[in-house]
Scaffold this active site. Structure first.
Site, PDB file in Angstrom:
ATOM      1  N   GLN A 125       0.838  -1.198   0.000  1.00  0.00           N
ATOM      2  CA  GLN A 125       0.000   0.000   0.000  1.00  0.00           C
ATOM      3  C   GLN A 125       0.879   1.255   0.000  1.00  0.00           C
ATOM      4  OE1 GLN A 125      -1.945   0.807   3.751  1.00  0.00           O
ATOM      5  NE2 GLN A 125      -3.850   1.293   2.715  1.00  0.00           N
ATOM      6  N   GLY A 126       0.712   2.099  -1.007  1.00  0.00           N
ATOM      7  CA  GLY A 126       1.517   3.316  -1.116  1.00  0.00           C
ATOM      8  C   GLY A 126       0.694   4.562  -0.861  1.00  0.00           C
ATOM      9  N   GLU A 251      -9.698  -1.256   5.670  1.00  0.00           N
ATOM     10  CA  GLU A 251      -8.549  -1.377   6.565  1.00  0.00           C
ATOM     11  C   GLU A 251      -8.962  -1.121   8.017  1.00  0.00           C
ATOM     12  OE1 GLU A 251      -5.450   1.337   5.512  1.00  0.00           O
ATOM     13  OE2 GLU A 251      -3.908   0.181   6.566  1.00  0.00           O
TER      14      GLU A 251
HETATM   15  C1  LIG Z   1       2.772  -0.947  11.553  1.00  0.00           C
HETATM   16  C2  LIG Z   1       2.528   0.141  10.538  1.00  0.00           C
HETATM   17  C3  LIG Z   1       2.284  -0.204   9.219  1.00  0.00           C
HETATM   18  C4  LIG Z   1       2.081   0.793   8.261  1.00  0.00           C
HETATM   19  N1  LIG Z   1       1.897   0.403   6.949  1.00  0.00           N
HETATM   20  C5  LIG Z   1       1.714   1.357   6.005  1.00  0.00           C
HETATM   21  C6  LIG Z   1       1.566   0.965   4.626  1.00  0.00           C
HETATM   22  O1  LIG Z   1       1.610  -0.216   4.280  1.00  0.00           O
HETATM   23  N2  LIG Z   1       1.392   1.946   3.703  1.00  0.00           N
HETATM   24  C7  LIG Z   1       1.328   3.262   4.042  1.00  0.00           C
HETATM   25  O2  LIG Z   1       1.135   4.074   3.155  1.00  0.00           O
HETATM   26  N3  LIG Z   1       1.489   3.665   5.344  1.00  0.00           N
HETATM   27  C8  LIG Z   1       1.685   2.744   6.326  1.00  0.00           C
HETATM   28  N4  LIG Z   1       1.869   3.124   7.639  1.00  0.00           N
HETATM   29  C9  LIG Z   1       1.946   4.545   7.970  1.00  0.00           C
HETATM   30  C10 LIG Z   1       0.725   5.072   8.692  1.00  0.00           C
HETATM   31  O3  LIG Z   1      -0.376   5.178   7.813  1.00  0.00           O
HETATM   32  C11 LIG Z   1       1.096   6.445   9.287  1.00  0.00           C
HETATM   33  O4  LIG Z   1       2.084   6.212  10.276  1.00  0.00           O
HETATM   34  C12 LIG Z   1      -0.101   7.124   9.917  1.00  0.00           C
HETATM   35  O5  LIG Z   1      -1.022   7.537   8.944  1.00  0.00           O
HETATM   36  C13 LIG Z   1       0.332   8.369  10.744  1.00  0.00           C
HETATM   37  O6  LIG Z   1       1.100   9.230   9.965  1.00  0.00           O
HETATM   38  P1  LIG Z   1       2.511   9.760  10.496  1.00  0.00           P
HETATM   39  O7  LIG Z   1       3.300   8.583  10.970  1.00  0.00           O
HETATM   40  O8  LIG Z   1       3.087  10.632   9.460  1.00  0.00           O
HETATM   41  O9  LIG Z   1       2.171  10.604  11.820  1.00  0.00           O
HETATM   42  P2  LIG Z   1       1.662  12.114  11.859  1.00  0.00           P
HETATM   43  O10 LIG Z   1       0.574  12.301  10.858  1.00  0.00           O
HETATM   44  O11 LIG Z   1       2.832  13.012  11.783  1.00  0.00           O
HETATM   45  O12 LIG Z   1       1.011  12.194  13.305  1.00  0.00           O
HETATM   46  C14 LIG Z   1       1.798  12.381  14.495  1.00  0.00           C
HETATM   47  C15 LIG Z   1       0.833  12.478  15.674  1.00  0.00           C
HETATM   48  O13 LIG Z   1      -0.002  13.653  15.536  1.00  0.00           O
HETATM   49  C16 LIG Z   1      -1.387  13.293  15.629  1.00  0.00           C
HETATM   50  N5  LIG Z   1      -2.190  14.127  14.726  1.00  0.00           N
HETATM   51  C17 LIG Z   1      -1.903  14.465  13.445  1.00  0.00           C
HETATM   52  N6  LIG Z   1      -2.890  15.203  12.909  1.00  0.00           N
HETATM   53  C18 LIG Z   1      -3.850  15.318  13.876  1.00  0.00           C
HETATM   54  C19 LIG Z   1      -5.137  15.967  13.929  1.00  0.00           C
HETATM   55  N7  LIG Z   1      -5.646  16.614  12.873  1.00  0.00           N
HETATM   56  N8  LIG Z   1      -5.841  15.847  15.064  1.00  0.00           N
HETATM   57  C20 LIG Z   1      -5.356  15.164  16.151  1.00  0.00           C
HETATM   58  N9  LIG Z   1      -4.137  14.559  16.157  1.00  0.00           N
HETATM   59  C21 LIG Z   1      -3.409  14.624  15.042  1.00  0.00           C
HETATM   60  C22 LIG Z   1      -1.433  11.838  15.175  1.00  0.00           C
HETATM   61  O14 LIG Z   1      -2.576  11.187  15.687  1.00  0.00           O
HETATM   62  C23 LIG Z   1      -0.123  11.294  15.771  1.00  0.00           C
HETATM   63  O15 LIG Z   1      -0.312  10.954  17.116  1.00  0.00           O
HETATM   64  C24 LIG Z   1       2.089   2.156   8.623  1.00  0.00           C
HETATM   65  C25 LIG Z   1       2.326   2.515   9.967  1.00  0.00           C
HETATM   66  C26 LIG Z   1       2.564   1.522  10.917  1.00  0.00           C
HETATM   67  C27 LIG Z   1       2.830   1.934  12.336  1.00  0.00           C
END
Ligand SMILES: Cc1cc2nc3c(=O)[nH]c(=O)nc-3n(C[C@H](O)[C@H](O)[C@H](O)COP(=O)(O)OP(=O)(O)OC[C@H]3O[C@@H](n4cnc5c(N)ncnc54)[C@H](O)[C@@H]3O)c2cc1C
Length: 385
Positions: A125-126, A251
């Protein structure tokens, strides 16, 4: 809602249980998030496929059994009950496939689904990018039209791609209209990872497994249709957000995390408490009982949701409620087990490993903070501010 199983469903359960009892590997396979472990899991996926158990609810023509959603839930329960291997094909069969059924052309379904069911094509998934996680609409990877060549040129970077280093294909969102902002002007692409210009760089997780990858796109040409006539775009150009929301619904909701998984964890917790009766304080008994009841509640909630789906009421934003519930339940069940194990819980084992992975639950599939925002605004109808 009728919560009794029909004779046909009971027969289906017996058949699934019998087959799984006979075929599930006696010894647990190495982690599917390592290269060797992934290969071992693929063999298992192919065994499932050969016997028509890899995608039970899909049509027969695609390798399934035409099973109902109820039967699929039963299969999942039996699958987890016996402790069968994790499904390393999950991003394809549980996330992309439901989206293909909803938005795919006949050609896309006919060509892609059987290869997915047989673990020939392995999908990752990208979505996420270095600057687009929770704020998915901030996607910067772009696709530019090449009218003369009849296709698109992809550029940009995707990250956190689960098992990307071991997969053959990626589904992902790219910006096709730079003049449009946020949710508009995005398109959902299906890309073979061996296309020239794609670089996949695996990286380790905290637990040491190479379970993630960065995927770089450097002038990657994807044709409107591949050699088999399969379109590279899923849904309409510029309408990728709507298509992607169907994938995230799967998902967060039913398909990725069915109740069977948590019912089994709750039962394992009860078994652990029985084995270590003399170490179980009253406080732990209360937590174990509550965890077990919450797993049952998740099953009841899911059964109600399947009733809704079968009667034509898709869950939509309510799938965010599943996500918050199962991810918090998973942590609590594992935390309770570790407290019960005491110092033994510090050792490497199924409970400590399961606990580490459960901590990722509130992050992947959209963080729980974001899910709570969705529930507040779109399920409860509360104002944005
Ligand atoms: C085990 C695992 C598997 C994954 N697999 C995939 C995959 O296959 N493909 C893929 O594309 N991605 C994948 N991901 C990525 C995942 O989708 C992202 O980590 C997730 O969407 C959060 O984005 P970020 O890490 O950039 O955190 P950020 O978006 O930077 O968030 C940081 C913190 O701020 C909080 N926050 C941000 N915005 C808000 C808001 N508006 N209101 C309240 N709180 C907020 C968040 O809840 C979080 O606690 C995976 C992640 C994990 C941990």
């Amino acid at each position: 809602m009728d919560v009794t199983w029909t004779p046909r469903e009971r027969d289906f359960r017996a058949l699934a249980r019998e087959w799984l009892t006979e075929h599930v590997p006696r010894e647990p396979l190495p982690s599917g998030d390592t290269r060797d472990g992934f290969a071992a899991h693929l063999e298992w996926e192919r065994t499932l496929f050969e016997h028509r158990w890899s995608v039970v609810s899909w049509p027969h023509a695609y390798g399934g059994r035409d099973a109902s959603l109820w039967e699929w839930l039963i299969f999942e329960e039996e699958y987890y009950r016996i402790g069968a291997p994790q499904r390393v094909t999950q991003n394809g069969i549980f996330l992309l496939a439901p989206t293909l059924f909803e938005f795919g052309t006949r050609r896309q379904r006919d060509e892609l689904l059987p290869r997915m069911a047989s673990a020939t094509d392995l999908w990752c998934q990208g979505w996420s990018e270095p600057g687009a996680g929770s704020d998915l609409a901030g996607i910067r990877a772009r696709a530019e039209r090449d009218e003369q060549a009849g296709g698109w040129l992809l550029n940009g970077q995707k990250t956190w791609t689960t098992r990307g280093a071991f997969c053959t294909h990626l589904f992902g969102l790219f910006r096709t209209d730079p003049a449009q902002e946020r949710h508009r002007g995005l398109t959902y692409f299906l890309v073979p990872l061996d296309t020239p210009g794609v670089t996949v760089r695996g990286f380790d997780r905290l637990d040491g497994d190479e379970g993630f990858a960065d995927v770089f796109f450097d002038n990657v040409f994807v044709p409107d249709e591949d050699r088999r006539g399969v379109p590279s775009v899923l849904g309409e150009v510029g309408k990728g957000w709507q298509v992607a929301m169907a994938t995230t619904g799967s998902e967060r909701g039913l398909t990725l995390r069915s109740p069977g998984r948590f019912l089994r964890t709750a039962d394992r917790l009860v078994e652990l408490a029985r084995e270590r009766q003399h170490e179980v304080s009253d406080g732990l008994v209360e937590r174990i009982t509550e965890g077990w009841m919450r797993a049952q509640a998740y099953q009841a909630f899911t059964l109600a949701q399947v009733t809704d789906i079968v009667e034509g009421r898709p869950p939509g934003a309510r799938s965010s409620m599943n996500k918050v519930f199962w991810s918090e339940l998973d942590i609590d069940l594992h935390e309770t087990a570790l407290d019960l194990l005491g110092p033994d819980g510090q050792l490497d084992g199924p409970w400590s490993r399961g606990f580490q992975f459960s901590l990722a639950g509130p992050i992947y599939a959209g963080t729980n903070e974001i899910q709570r925002n969705i529930i507040a605004e779109r399920v409860l109808g509360l104002p944005r501010k």
